[in-house]
Design an enzyme around this catalytic site. Sequence first.
Site, PDB file in Angstrom:
ATOM      1  N   ASN A  75       0.367  -4.950  -3.058  1.00  0.00           N
ATOM      2  CA  ASN A  75       2.048  -5.127  -2.320  1.00  0.00           C
ATOM      3  C   ASN A  75       1.688  -5.842  -1.447  1.00  0.00           C
ATOM      4  O   ASN A  75       1.045  -5.753   0.112  1.00  0.00           O
ATOM      5  CB  ASN A  75       1.999  -3.742  -2.260  1.00  0.00           C
ATOM      6  CG  ASN A  75       3.298  -3.235  -0.857  1.00  0.00           C
ATOM      7  OD1 ASN A  75       3.493  -4.127  -1.070  1.00  0.00           O
ATOM      8  ND2 ASN A  75       3.083  -2.196  -0.460  1.00  0.00           N
ATOM      9  N   TRP A  76       2.149  -7.242  -1.679  1.00  0.00           N
ATOM     10  CA  TRP A  76       2.169  -8.393  -0.518  1.00  0.00           C
ATOM     11  C   TRP A  76       3.068  -7.625   1.343  1.00  0.00           C
ATOM     12  O   TRP A  76       3.190  -8.432   1.954  1.00  0.00           O
ATOM     13  CB  TRP A  76       2.537  -9.572  -0.868  1.00  0.00           C
ATOM     14  CG  TRP A  76       1.409  -9.806  -1.790  1.00  0.00           C
ATOM     15  CD1 TRP A  76       0.167  -9.610  -1.512  1.00  0.00           C
ATOM     16  CD2 TRP A  76       1.456 -11.522  -2.186  1.00  0.00           C
ATOM     17  NE1 TRP A  76      -0.724 -10.272  -2.431  1.00  0.00           N
ATOM     18  CE2 TRP A  76      -0.094 -11.287  -2.917  1.00  0.00           C
ATOM     19  CE3 TRP A  76       2.025 -12.428  -3.206  1.00  0.00           C
ATOM     20  CZ2 TRP A  76      -0.067 -12.983  -3.909  1.00  0.00           C
ATOM     21  CZ3 TRP A  76       2.240 -13.199  -3.314  1.00  0.00           C
ATOM     22  CH2 TRP A  76       0.792 -13.556  -3.963  1.00  0.00           C
ATOM     23  N   LYS A  77       3.697  -6.738   0.999  1.00  0.00           N
ATOM     24  CA  LYS A  77       4.996  -6.193   2.111  1.00  0.00           C
ATOM     25  C   LYS A  77       5.648  -7.696   1.975  1.00  0.00           C
ATOM     26  O   LYS A  77       5.629  -8.346   0.984  1.00  0.00           O
ATOM     27  CB  LYS A  77       3.685  -5.121   3.183  1.00  0.00           C
ATOM     28  CG  LYS A  77       2.983  -4.926   2.566  1.00  0.00           C
ATOM     29  CD  LYS A  77       2.713  -4.048   3.164  1.00  0.00           C
ATOM     30  CE  LYS A  77       1.408  -2.469   3.147  1.00  0.00           C
ATOM     31  NZ  LYS A  77       1.103  -2.069   3.904  1.00  0.00           N
ATOM     32  N   HIS A 131       8.424   3.766  -0.804  1.00  0.00           N
ATOM     33  CA  HIS A 131       6.636   3.254   0.221  1.00  0.00           C
ATOM     34  C   HIS A 131       7.172   3.807   1.399  1.00  0.00           C
ATOM     35  O   HIS A 131       8.395   4.054   2.015  1.00  0.00           O
ATOM     36  CB  HIS A 131       6.617   2.694   0.154  1.00  0.00           C
ATOM     37  CG  HIS A 131       5.500   1.566   0.858  1.00  0.00           C
ATOM     38  ND1 HIS A 131       5.057   1.195   2.188  1.00  0.00           N
ATOM     39  CD2 HIS A 131       4.270   1.202   0.642  1.00  0.00           C
ATOM     40  CE1 HIS A 131       3.612   0.743   2.437  1.00  0.00           C
ATOM     41  NE2 HIS A 131       2.964   1.294   0.874  1.00  0.00           N
ATOM     42  N   GLU A 161       6.724   2.300   4.172  1.00  0.00           N
ATOM     43  CA  GLU A 161       6.954   2.283   5.142  1.00  0.00           C
ATOM     44  C   GLU A 161       9.107   2.101   4.936  1.00  0.00           C
ATOM     45  O   GLU A 161       9.811   1.799   5.873  1.00  0.00           O
ATOM     46  CB  GLU A 161       6.992   0.768   5.451  1.00  0.00           C
ATOM     47  CG  GLU A 161       5.189   0.785   5.777  1.00  0.00           C
ATOM     48  CD  GLU A 161       4.755  -0.347   4.914  1.00  0.00           C
ATOM     49  OE1 GLU A 161       4.860  -0.994   4.630  1.00  0.00           O
ATOM     50  OE2 GLU A 161       2.849  -0.340   5.242  1.00  0.00           O
ATOM     51  N   GLU A 167      -0.663   7.726  -1.291  1.00  0.00           N
ATOM     52  CA  GLU A 167      -1.012   7.040   0.112  1.00  0.00           C
ATOM     53  C   GLU A 167      -0.751   7.891   0.790  1.00  0.00           C
ATOM     54  O   GLU A 167       0.225   8.225   1.885  1.00  0.00           O
ATOM     55  CB  GLU A 167      -0.289   5.599   0.036  1.00  0.00           C
ATOM     56  CG  GLU A 167      -0.278   4.673  -1.457  1.00  0.00           C
ATOM     57  CD  GLU A 167       0.486   3.634  -1.507  1.00  0.00           C
ATOM     58  OE1 GLU A 167      -0.094   2.963  -1.728  1.00  0.00           O
ATOM     59  OE2 GLU A 167       1.145   2.840  -0.268  1.00  0.00           O
ATOM     60  N   GLY A 205      -2.427   0.627   6.965  1.00  0.00           N
ATOM     61  CA  GLY A 205      -2.667   0.083   7.725  1.00  0.00           C
ATOM     62  C   GLY A 205      -4.081   0.293   8.685  1.00  0.00           C
ATOM     63  O   GLY A 205      -3.524  -0.610  10.178  1.00  0.00           O
ATOM     64  N   SER A 244      -5.818   1.587   3.347  1.00  0.00           N
ATOM     65  CA  SER A 244      -7.175   0.722   3.730  1.00  0.00           C
ATOM     66  C   SER A 244      -7.904   0.750   2.208  1.00  0.00           C
ATOM     67  O   SER A 244      -9.132   1.287   2.706  1.00  0.00           O
ATOM     68  CB  SER A 244      -7.300   1.957   4.661  1.00  0.00           C
ATOM     69  OG  SER A 244      -6.816   1.541   5.945  1.00  0.00           O
ATOM     70  N   GLY A 261      -2.979  -2.839   0.361  1.00  0.00           N
ATOM     71  CA  GLY A 261      -2.407  -3.906   1.039  1.00  0.00           C
ATOM     72  C   GLY A 261      -2.405  -4.753   1.850  1.00  0.00           C
ATOM     73  O   GLY A 261      -3.038  -5.846   0.634  1.00  0.00           O
TER      74      GLY A 261
HETATM   75  P1  13P Z   1      -3.146  -1.082   3.118  1.00  0.00           P
HETATM   76  O1  13P Z   1      -4.357  -1.258   2.150  1.00  0.00           O
HETATM   77  O2  13P Z   1      -2.945  -2.231   3.774  1.00  0.00           O
HETATM   78  O3  13P Z   1      -3.447  -0.234   3.788  1.00  0.00           O
HETATM   79  O4  13P Z   1      -1.882  -0.874   3.315  1.00  0.00           O
HETATM   80  C1  13P Z   1      -1.770   0.117   1.754  1.00  0.00           C
HETATM   81  C2  13P Z   1       0.230  -0.049   1.608  1.00  0.00           C
HETATM   82  O5  13P Z   1       0.778   0.426   2.104  1.00  0.00           O
HETATM   83  C3  13P Z   1      -0.209   0.090  -0.231  1.00  0.00           C
HETATM   84  O6  13P Z   1       1.451  -0.282  -0.502  1.00  0.00           O
END
Ligand code: 13P
Length: 261
Positions: A13-15, A98, A100, A170, A176, A216, A237
């Site tokens: 997931n590149w956000k 998600h 976020e 998640e 993160g 993470s 992420g």
């Molecule tokens: P991280 O791997 O950076 O913790 O993010 C996880 C995530 O949000 C995957 O959708």
Amino acid sequence: MAKASQPCFIVGNWKMYKTIEQATEFIEKIIPLAANSSNTVMIAAPYTAIAPLAKKTEGTKVVIGAQNMNDASEGAFTGEVAAVMLQEAGAQFVILGHSERRLYFHESDEFINKKIKRALICNLRPILCIGETFEEHQQEQAKAKVKEQLEKCLAELDKSACQQLMVSYEPRWAIGTGLAATPKIVQEMTSYCRELLAEMFGEKEAKKVALLYGGSVNPDNAETFLQVPGVNGLLIGAASLDPDSFAKIIEIPQNVQKQVV
Ligand code: 13P
């Protein structure tokens, strides 16, 4: 008990990272590695990179998807993107709900439910994200939260959706933060999700839902999560942004993944 026959999905997931140029450079490195991997490699790219990446990955083992979409088929919704547009651009899946999106854009379970229905109509494989906050985790409310999210987000879905559906556990406190959940928590929560799915859709159909863990994940801990029974993959992420760290994860062989039960 070996479970090597289970499919394993490694989803990046590149956000809000990577321009088209950066995305293309990354994907060129990953295509040959994905060809040799026993895992299904998926990248949830920013909207602008979907079409160029889908073109670049045609005929390869890399699958391109999106990170969000609107529930309406089309309309006067400035700034939104419809499922049919993602499909036309070459997306094959979409991340929905998600944390976020829930946190910063106030998305409700009801809205996510509508998006899932729309994604399925448009042949986009939905990856539903669920998980509790740190406070809920502290107060032992994780299961109650996940139950509520699953029941509301998957309301009124036909059991035939299970074939397409992916659910990623998640916990928000693990995203993160560098503070990944333990394999024990992941096992407990994903098997609870499977139980709930069985109540909703029947045991046979529930088994078809791919369950992922996210939060993470990095090249050092990925293998332990992939070994958790019932876990079918990872949603990654930060560690999916660097081709070297992502490569280490997609190269984990499938027979290593399910040796432990
Ligand atoms: P991280 O791997 O950076 O913790 O993010 C996880 C995530 O949000 C995957 O959708």
